[in-house]
Design an enzyme around this catalytic site. Structure first.
Site, PDB file in Angstrom:
ATOM      1  N   SER A  53     -31.716 -54.116  -5.534  1.00 47.72           N
ATOM      2  CA  SER A  53     -30.519 -53.581  -5.524  1.00 47.72           C
ATOM      3  C   SER A  53     -29.870 -53.835  -4.201  1.00 47.72           C
ATOM      4  O   SER A  53     -30.501 -54.332  -3.217  1.00 47.72           O
ATOM      5  CB  SER A  53     -30.811 -52.040  -5.468  1.00 47.72           C
ATOM      6  OG  SER A  53     -29.708 -51.533  -4.800  1.00 47.72           O
ATOM      7  N   TYR A 106     -33.878 -43.597  -2.949  1.00 49.39           N
ATOM      8  CA  TYR A 106     -33.792 -45.169  -3.778  1.00 49.39           C
ATOM      9  C   TYR A 106     -33.519 -46.209  -2.752  1.00 49.39           C
ATOM     10  O   TYR A 106     -34.164 -47.149  -3.207  1.00 49.39           O
ATOM     11  CB  TYR A 106     -32.329 -44.892  -4.418  1.00 49.39           C
ATOM     12  CG  TYR A 106     -31.930 -46.074  -5.476  1.00 49.39           C
ATOM     13  CD1 TYR A 106     -31.015 -46.913  -5.055  1.00 49.39           C
ATOM     14  CD2 TYR A 106     -32.325 -46.111  -6.554  1.00 49.39           C
ATOM     15  CE1 TYR A 106     -30.706 -47.863  -5.837  1.00 49.39           C
ATOM     16  CE2 TYR A 106     -32.023 -46.915  -7.580  1.00 49.39           C
ATOM     17  CZ  TYR A 106     -31.216 -47.939  -7.127  1.00 49.39           C
ATOM     18  OH  TYR A 106     -30.769 -49.003  -8.125  1.00 49.39           O
TER      19      TYR A 106
END
Ligand code: NAP
Ligand code: GCO
Length: 268
Positions: free
Chosen positions: A149, A162
């Site tokens: 990501s 996250y």
């Protein structure tokens, strides 16, 4: 010097497992791999989702095998890999795609919620990779692609768990590269930018007055391409990293983000 052939990008005859691929990015990656000739197997966390995925693949004319497996459960993952090896064959390509996010300000986030995100987004890729590596070693080749990501590089408010998980996944990717490169196994990551999927739907919701979500406008201003990514944008990069064309690419995170990581953003 041998002539170059586009066959280098072919996945013909390869067995590809994409985790959490009933929809979203995983579904697009599986679709791309099928188009490149791979045999597709996927899992999702429950039977309802897996059946929904099977129907979607059938509608797309793609022959797949679906399995129910919670990727955080090591026993279930071992059973999944054994079943795939029996039903289809040794896994040549693994995409650790399954993931969750919890957008909670850090001071409001429970340790339980933090652990759950780490469990799915970091511990599970370790568990699944560990289960498929022995087959790849026996075969003398393999491809592992971890779905990282932009948050493998950057933080932002409300995504502490996250970002910690995806930062860790970047380093797990480099460690698998280091430990298994001698077995002709390449482990790389894909770092999608902001992609329009159910996971980011809350960031794109129209406001009560019909205007764009502020975050939607923010991302468009931060992206040179001046748009959100689509799952189709990830198809070519994923096929490249799964194919022999990338046999000397290892430990690399390929950002597919429209240039957002390179850009300070358009002046308001
Ligand atoms: P998504 O739409 O939320 O899909 C994630 C999939 O993973 C769902 O099918 C989900 O099933 C499944 N899953 C979650 N926990 C699981 C578990 N324990 N076991 C098995 N399957 C599980 O996400 P996405 O947007 O397609 O993203 C896919 C991956 O790309 C994720 O790793 C995400 O972090 C990453 N990513 C996304 C973006 C983006 O902008 N969308 C950008 C960068 C990276 P359920 O429906 O049951 O949860
Ligand atoms: C968020 C988004 C991002 C994207 C993606 C960006 O809340 O900031 O969900 O985390 O999902 O990971 O690369």
């Amino acid at each position: 010097m041998k002539n170059f052939s586009m066959d280098a990008f072919s996945l013909k005859g390869k067995v590809a497992l994409i985790t959490g691929a009933s929809y979203g990015i995983g579904f697009a990656v599986a679709t791309a791999f099928a188009g490149a000739g791979a045999k597709i197997v996927f899992n999702d966390i429950n039977a309802e989702l897996m059946e929904k995925g099977l129907a979607a693949y059938k509608e797309a004319g793609i022959d797949v095998k679906g399995y129910v497996c919670d990727v955080t459960d090591e026993a279930q993952v071992r059973e999944l890999v054994a079943a795939i090896e029996k039903d289809v064959g040794i896994i040549d390509i693994l995409v650790n795609n399954a993931g969750i996010i919890k957008r909670i300000p850090m001071l409001d986030m429970s340790a339980e919620d933090f652990r759950k995100v780490i469990d799915v987004d970091l511990n599970a890729p370790f568990i699944v990779a560990k289960a498929v590596l022995p087959g790849m070693i026996r075969k003398g080749r393999g491809k592992i692609i971890n779905m990282c990501s932009m948050m493998s590089e950057l933080g932002r408010e409300t995504v502490s768990a996250y970002a910690a998980a995806k930062g860790g996944l970047k380093m797990l990717t480099r460690n698998i590269c280091s430990e298994f490169g001698e077995h002709n196994i390449q482990c790389n990551g894909i770092g999608p930018g902001y992609i329009a999927t159910p996971q980011t739907a809350p960031l794109r919701e129209k406001q009560p007055d019909g205007s764009r979500h502020p975050f939607d406008s923010f991302i468009v201003a931060k992206t040179p391409a001046a748009r959100w990514g689509t799952t189709e944008d990830l198809m070519g990069p994923a096929v490249f990293l799964a194919s022999e064309a990338s046999d000397f690419v290892n430990g690399h995170i390929l950002y597919v983000d429209g240039g957002i990581l390179a850009y300070i953003g358009k002046q308001p």
